[in-house]
Design a protein around this motif. Structure first.
Motif, mmCIF file in Angstrom:
data_model
loop_
_atom_site.group_PDB
_atom_site.id
_atom_site.type_symbol
_atom_site.label_atom_id
_atom_site.label_comp_id
_atom_site.label_asym_id
_atom_site.label_seq_id
_atom_site.Cartn_x
_atom_site.Cartn_y
_atom_site.Cartn_z
ATOM 1 N N SER A 156 17.965 52.344 -92.213
ATOM 2 C CA SER A 156 18.386 51.609 -91.034
ATOM 3 C C SER A 156 18.740 50.543 -91.412
ATOM 4 O O SER A 156 19.625 50.006 -90.910
ATOM 5 N N ALA A 157 18.165 49.669 -92.766
ATOM 6 C CA ALA A 157 18.483 48.928 -93.419
ATOM 7 C C ALA A 157 20.300 47.850 -93.261
ATOM 8 O O ALA A 157 20.830 47.523 -92.164
ATOM 9 N N ALA A 158 20.386 49.985 -94.191
ATOM 10 C CA ALA A 158 22.557 49.272 -94.197
ATOM 11 C C ALA A 158 23.180 49.913 -92.982
ATOM 12 O O ALA A 158 23.554 49.305 -93.253
ATOM 13 N N LEU A 159 22.086 50.130 -91.746
ATOM 14 C CA LEU A 159 23.483 50.505 -91.173
ATOM 15 C C LEU A 159 23.352 49.550 -90.104
ATOM 16 O O LEU A 159 24.779 48.637 -88.897
ATOM 17 N N ILE A 160 22.066 48.004 -90.051
ATOM 18 C CA ILE A 160 22.120 47.050 -89.648
ATOM 19 C C ILE A 160 23.255 46.317 -89.686
ATOM 20 O O ILE A 160 23.962 45.724 -89.950
ATOM 21 N N MET A 161 22.918 46.302 -91.543
ATOM 22 C CA MET A 161 24.179 45.271 -91.755
ATOM 23 C C MET A 161 25.631 45.876 -91.300
ATOM 24 O O MET A 161 25.995 44.864 -91.701
ATOM 25 N N PHE A 162 25.640 46.725 -91.438
ATOM 26 C CA PHE A 162 27.033 47.879 -90.917
ATOM 27 C C PHE A 162 27.089 47.034 -89.799
ATOM 28 O O PHE A 162 28.909 46.519 -89.202
ATOM 29 N N SER A 163 26.436 47.314 -88.866
ATOM 30 C CA SER A 163 26.307 46.876 -87.232
ATOM 31 C C SER A 163 26.765 44.897 -86.896
ATOM 32 O O SER A 163 27.816 44.993 -86.040
ATOM 33 N N THR A 164 25.974 44.795 -88.029
ATOM 34 C CA THR A 164 26.487 42.855 -88.087
ATOM 35 C C THR A 164 27.834 42.971 -88.754
ATOM 36 O O THR A 164 27.677 41.890 -87.865
ATOM 37 N N VAL A 165 27.940 43.473 -89.423
ATOM 38 C CA VAL A 165 29.309 42.775 -89.599
ATOM 39 C C VAL A 165 30.772 43.207 -88.976
ATOM 40 O O VAL A 165 31.671 43.709 -88.510
ATOM 41 N N VAL A 166 30.960 45.017 -89.737
ATOM 42 C CA VAL A 166 32.636 45.662 -89.018
ATOM 43 C C VAL A 166 31.602 46.436 -87.514
ATOM 44 O O VAL A 166 31.286 46.884 -87.267
ATOM 45 N N CYS A 167 32.461 44.653 -87.064
ATOM 46 C CA CYS A 167 31.585 45.325 -85.173
ATOM 47 C C CYS A 167 32.724 45.894 -84.448
ATOM 48 O O CYS A 167 31.969 45.245 -83.080
ATOM 49 N N GLN A 168 34.304 46.313 -85.278
ATOM 50 C CA GLN A 168 34.571 46.507 -83.807
ATOM 51 C C GLN A 168 35.556 47.566 -84.434
ATOM 52 O O GLN A 168 35.293 48.564 -85.887
ATOM 53 N N ALA A 169 35.842 48.607 -83.645
ATOM 54 C CA ALA A 169 36.401 49.922 -83.728
ATOM 55 C C ALA A 169 38.061 50.387 -82.641
ATOM 56 O O ALA A 169 36.766 50.798 -81.555
ATOM 57 N N GLN A 170 38.679 50.189 -82.641
ATOM 58 C CA GLN A 170 39.410 50.509 -81.549
ATOM 59 C C GLN A 170 39.868 51.992 -81.949
ATOM 60 O O GLN A 170 40.403 52.228 -83.062
ATOM 61 N N SER A 171 40.334 52.691 -80.770
ATOM 62 C CA SER A 171 40.044 54.430 -80.979
ATOM 63 C C SER A 171 41.670 54.427 -81.131
ATOM 64 O O SER A 171 42.561 55.698 -81.928
ATOM 65 N N LYS A 172 42.993 53.293 -81.410
ATOM 66 C CA LYS A 172 43.959 53.995 -81.265
ATOM 67 C C LYS A 172 44.173 53.504 -82.803
ATOM 68 O O LYS A 172 45.111 53.867 -83.682
ATOM 69 N N PHE A 173 43.481 52.955 -84.236
ATOM 70 C CA PHE A 173 43.417 52.581 -85.208
ATOM 71 C C PHE A 173 42.575 53.559 -85.498
ATOM 72 O O PHE A 173 41.894 54.527 -85.241
ATOM 73 N N ALA A 183 32.222 52.593 -97.326
ATOM 74 C CA ALA A 183 33.802 53.340 -96.384
ATOM 75 C C ALA A 183 33.866 53.901 -95.320
ATOM 76 O O ALA A 183 33.255 54.160 -95.066
ATOM 77 N N TRP A 184 34.868 53.002 -93.846
ATOM 78 C CA TRP A 184 34.521 53.643 -93.133
ATOM 79 C C TRP A 184 35.525 54.205 -92.486
ATOM 80 O O TRP A 184 36.802 53.506 -92.221
ATOM 81 N N TYR A 185 35.604 55.173 -92.161
ATOM 82 C CA TYR A 185 36.861 56.168 -91.316
ATOM 83 C C TYR A 185 37.016 55.964 -89.760
ATOM 84 O O TYR A 185 35.909 56.253 -88.838
ATOM 85 N N LEU A 186 38.337 55.972 -89.452
ATOM 86 C CA LEU A 186 38.171 55.794 -87.900
ATOM 87 C C LEU A 186 39.426 56.448 -87.865
ATOM 88 O O LEU A 186 40.113 56.955 -88.139
ATOM 89 N N LYS A 187 38.706 57.254 -86.511
ATOM 90 C CA LYS A 187 40.459 58.600 -86.199
ATOM 91 C C LYS A 187 39.188 58.541 -84.270
ATOM 92 O O LYS A 187 38.351 59.668 -84.070
ATOM 93 N N ASN A 188 40.281 57.974 -83.586
ATOM 94 C CA ASN A 188 39.950 59.115 -81.865
ATOM 95 C C ASN A 188 38.827 59.102 -81.549
ATOM 96 O O ASN A 188 37.943 59.766 -81.295
ATOM 97 N N GLY A 189 38.170 57.291 -81.407
ATOM 98 C CA GLY A 189 37.032 57.006 -81.483
ATOM 99 C C GLY A 189 35.793 57.248 -82.149
ATOM 100 O O GLY A 189 34.775 57.285 -82.088
#
Length: 197
Positions: free
Chosen positions: A8-25, A45-51
């Motif tokens: 949970s602490a690590a997810l919160i850390m992620f949440s406060t920083v990597v706070c943007q994600a566009q489905s097109k990226f 490492a944060w992988y993004l695809k189609n939302g």
């Protein structure tokens, strides 16, 4: 089973920083984090695809080492956690009050990590939360996973940019948590990254 409090602490850390994600990226965001309260350092490492999002954590807190992944899409209110060969859904992950209740008090134009940024400072009690946000990265706020939105101050109407750096400071200005984006790489992400099993 995994220490959910640590996760949970690590997810919160992620949440406060990597706070943007566009489905097109489609691609990978890599970043480093520190958390002095638990003597933790992590790479993510944060992988993004189609939302869809998959976060792969490699954390070291004192003598404890943990690797795990979290998967979620833009609408989910829980995350799918996989670690040590076991998997489960986790929900109810909330930010510390110092993060969730922070109020915006200042912004200025600055350069950070080679990007032109807005510096956004939030203050809550004895804590300051500072973002360096840029519009020079092809990711924006709109498609942020629901679970992530629960763990950060509202940025709607303040910034649509992407955070390249974050710090949480205590009452005397000591950095207690930090995170720096290392790279943002548009690339094809294989669908197998998002298989839940």
């Amino acid at each position: 089973m995994t220490n959910i409090k640590w996760v949970s602490a690590a997810l919160i850390m992620f949440s406060t920083v990597v706070c943007q994600a566009q489905s097109k990226f489609e691609g990978v965001v890599k970043y480093n984090t520190t958390n002095t309260a638990v003597n933790e350092i992590a790479t993510v490492a944060w992988y993004l695809k189609n939302g869809q999002s998959r976060l792969e954590f490699d954390t070291q807190a004192g003598e404890n080492h943990l690797t795990y992944s979290l998967m979620m899409d833009n609408q989910e209110k829980e995350a799918f956690l996989t670690t040590g060969g076991a998997s489960q859904y986790v929900s109810g992950i909330k930010a510390d009050e110092k993060i969730a209740q922070a109020k915006f008090i200042r912004k200025t134009k600055v350069t950070e990590n080679g990007y032109e940024c807005e510096m956004l400072m939030f203050k809550s009690g004895d804590y300051e939360l500072v973002y360096w946000m840029t519009n020079d990265v092809p990711i924006t706020y709109e498609q942020l996973p629901h679970l992530v939105k629960n763990n950060m101050p509202k940025l709607t109407g303040i910034s649509n940019g992407f955070p390249v750096k974050m710090e949480i400071r205590d009452a005397v200005g000591t950095i207690v948590q930090s995170q720096d984006v290392v790279s943002v790489t548009p690339t094809k992400v294989d669908d197998s990254k998002f298989v839940r099993k």
